[in-house]
Design a protein around this motif. Sequence first.
Motif, PDB file in Angstrom:
ATOM      1  N   GLU A   9       0.855  -1.183   0.000  1.00  0.00           N
ATOM      2  CA  GLU A   9       0.000   0.000   0.000  1.00  0.00           C
ATOM      3  C   GLU A   9       0.890   1.232   0.000  1.00  0.00           C
ATOM      4  O   GLU A   9       1.785   1.360   0.845  1.00  0.00           O
ATOM      5  CB  GLU A   9      -0.918   0.005   1.213  1.00  0.00           C
ATOM      6  CG  GLU A   9      -1.657   1.305   1.448  1.00  0.00           C
ATOM      7  CD  GLU A   9      -2.417   1.807   0.238  1.00  0.00           C
ATOM      8  OE1 GLU A   9      -2.266   2.992  -0.122  1.00  0.00           O
ATOM      9  OE2 GLU A   9      -3.167   0.999  -0.360  1.00  0.00           O
ATOM     10  N   LEU A  10       0.650   2.113  -0.966  1.00  0.00           N
ATOM     11  CA  LEU A  10       1.488   3.297  -1.119  1.00  0.00           C
ATOM     12  C   LEU A  10       1.337   4.283   0.039  1.00  0.00           C
ATOM     13  O   LEU A  10       2.304   4.912   0.469  1.00  0.00           O
ATOM     14  CB  LEU A  10       1.153   3.991  -2.445  1.00  0.00           C
ATOM     15  CG  LEU A  10       2.028   5.177  -2.852  1.00  0.00           C
ATOM     16  CD1 LEU A  10       3.471   4.730  -3.043  1.00  0.00           C
ATOM     17  CD2 LEU A  10       1.493   5.797  -4.134  1.00  0.00           C
ATOM     18  N   VAL A  11       0.121   4.407   0.589  1.00  0.00           N
ATOM     19  CA  VAL A  11      -0.161   5.397   1.630  1.00  0.00           C
ATOM     20  C   VAL A  11      -0.305   4.677   2.976  1.00  0.00           C
ATOM     21  O   VAL A  11      -1.254   3.919   3.176  1.00  0.00           O
ATOM     22  CB  VAL A  11      -1.451   6.181   1.307  1.00  0.00           C
ATOM     23  CG1 VAL A  11      -1.714   7.244   2.364  1.00  0.00           C
ATOM     24  CG2 VAL A  11      -1.358   6.806  -0.077  1.00  0.00           C
ATOM     25  N   PRO A  12       0.624   4.893   3.918  1.00  0.00           N
ATOM     26  CA  PRO A  12       0.562   4.175   5.198  1.00  0.00           C
ATOM     27  C   PRO A  12      -0.753   4.377   5.934  1.00  0.00           C
ATOM     28  O   PRO A  12      -1.251   3.456   6.592  1.00  0.00           O
ATOM     29  CB  PRO A  12       1.737   4.770   5.986  1.00  0.00           C
ATOM     30  CG  PRO A  12       2.679   5.290   4.941  1.00  0.00           C
ATOM     31  CD  PRO A  12       1.807   5.759   3.809  1.00  0.00           C
ATOM     32  N   GLU A  13      -1.338   5.579   5.845  1.00  0.00           N
ATOM     33  CA  GLU A  13      -2.583   5.850   6.556  1.00  0.00           C
ATOM     34  C   GLU A  13      -3.735   4.982   6.057  1.00  0.00           C
ATOM     35  O   GLU A  13      -4.663   4.671   6.808  1.00  0.00           O
ATOM     36  CB  GLU A  13      -2.950   7.339   6.425  1.00  0.00           C
ATOM     37  CG  GLU A  13      -2.030   8.282   7.180  1.00  0.00           C
ATOM     38  CD  GLU A  13      -0.726   8.563   6.449  1.00  0.00           C
ATOM     39  OE1 GLU A  13       0.138   9.248   7.025  1.00  0.00           O
ATOM     40  OE2 GLU A  13      -0.570   8.101   5.290  1.00  0.00           O
ATOM     41  N   VAL A  14      -3.681   4.609   4.789  1.00  0.00           N
ATOM     42  CA  VAL A  14      -4.722   3.727   4.247  1.00  0.00           C
ATOM     43  C   VAL A  14      -4.638   2.349   4.904  1.00  0.00           C
ATOM     44  O   VAL A  14      -5.656   1.752   5.280  1.00  0.00           O
ATOM     45  CB  VAL A  14      -4.589   3.608   2.713  1.00  0.00           C
ATOM     46  CG1 VAL A  14      -5.502   2.516   2.180  1.00  0.00           C
ATOM     47  CG2 VAL A  14      -4.911   4.942   2.049  1.00  0.00           C
ATOM     48  N   ALA A  15      -3.417   1.836   5.061  1.00  0.00           N
ATOM     49  CA  ALA A  15      -3.241   0.543   5.724  1.00  0.00           C
ATOM     50  C   ALA A  15      -3.699   0.624   7.183  1.00  0.00           C
ATOM     51  O   ALA A  15      -4.335  -0.302   7.693  1.00  0.00           O
ATOM     52  CB  ALA A  15      -1.780   0.103   5.641  1.00  0.00           C
ATOM     53  N   ASP A  16      -3.387   1.741   7.862  1.00  0.00           N
ATOM     54  CA  ASP A  16      -3.822   1.903   9.251  1.00  0.00           C
ATOM     55  C   ASP A  16      -5.348   1.905   9.343  1.00  0.00           C
ATOM     56  O   ASP A  16      -5.934   1.291  10.248  1.00  0.00           O
ATOM     57  CB  ASP A  16      -3.270   3.211   9.815  1.00  0.00           C
ATOM     58  CG  ASP A  16      -1.759   3.174  10.009  1.00  0.00           C
ATOM     59  OD1 ASP A  16      -1.204   2.066  10.061  1.00  0.00           O
ATOM     60  OD2 ASP A  16      -1.149   4.256  10.083  1.00  0.00           O
ATOM     61  N   ARG A  38       3.350  -3.646   3.808  1.00  0.00           N
ATOM     62  CA  ARG A  38       4.524  -2.829   3.494  1.00  0.00           C
ATOM     63  C   ARG A  38       4.088  -1.568   2.756  1.00  0.00           C
ATOM     64  O   ARG A  38       3.318  -1.647   1.798  1.00  0.00           O
ATOM     65  CB  ARG A  38       5.493  -3.648   2.629  1.00  0.00           C
ATOM     66  CG  ARG A  38       6.728  -2.884   2.176  1.00  0.00           C
ATOM     67  CD  ARG A  38       7.751  -3.831   1.610  1.00  0.00           C
ATOM     68  NE  ARG A  38       8.879  -3.118   1.025  1.00  0.00           N
ATOM     69  CZ  ARG A  38      10.035  -3.666   0.735  1.00  0.00           C
ATOM     70  NH1 ARG A  38      10.221  -4.961   0.966  1.00  0.00           N
ATOM     71  NH2 ARG A  38      11.014  -2.963   0.210  1.00  0.00           N
ATOM     72  N   ALA A  39       4.573  -0.415   3.233  1.00  0.00           N
ATOM     73  CA  ALA A  39       4.294   0.852   2.554  1.00  0.00           C
ATOM     74  C   ALA A  39       5.287   0.989   1.411  1.00  0.00           C
ATOM     75  O   ALA A  39       6.461   1.288   1.620  1.00  0.00           O
ATOM     76  CB  ALA A  39       4.417   2.018   3.528  1.00  0.00           C
TER      77      ALA A  39
END
Length: 220
Positions: A9-16, A38-39
């Motif tokens: 996932e490119l955007v860490p906040e999306v994974a969070d 992994r970001a």
Amino acid sequence: PIREALALELVPEVADAARNWFGDSNLNVLTDPRVTVRADDARSFVAFTRNRWDVIVGDLVVPWRRGESSLYTRDSFEAVRRVLAPGGLYCQWVPLYQITEAEFDSIAASFLDVFPQTTLWRGDFSAGEAVVALIGHTDAESFEPLRVDERARALMANPDRSNPYLSHPAGLWLYFVGPLNATEDRFRAAPRNRDATPWVELASAQLHLRIQSGQSKGFV
């Protein structure tokens, strides 16, 4: 029988957000001990990894959006093919409601150049926002209906309550559209979507304008 999975996932906040707020919707996949998040940029990761994968899934891409459209090029499909293990599968989701028929033909033709053995599957039964999956098979023998039925029956032991269709093998086959034929005129004539010639990105503005004015065919 998954041993390990990697989510890019490119955007860490999306994974969070996926982990902390949408666990019920994604079956808490990101809290599974077998899953690593992994970001990273998918194209960059695939270009440099030395690992090989049995299954790779590409999703949540707007085909005509600058930057994202590079994940729908033949170059991107070739990069994924290089990191698939023998007999591996590549699933590329395509949102039909975001593209025209011409754009789909270009994406599918580019995909078929890399995966001559390709099957087409529905993602759902939505009439207004249809999504399909291009499944690229690296091995002509990898698609065996009896093995598909066997795996579907195994999944019944831990059913996905959000998808009642998967409670029986017959329900899975409702999603199957059929194999794509690279020799069809529509695919032979379609412009290939390449990094050097990103046809889908460059032509989308004109094609979508024609759709809005009712001058061209699109998907519904």
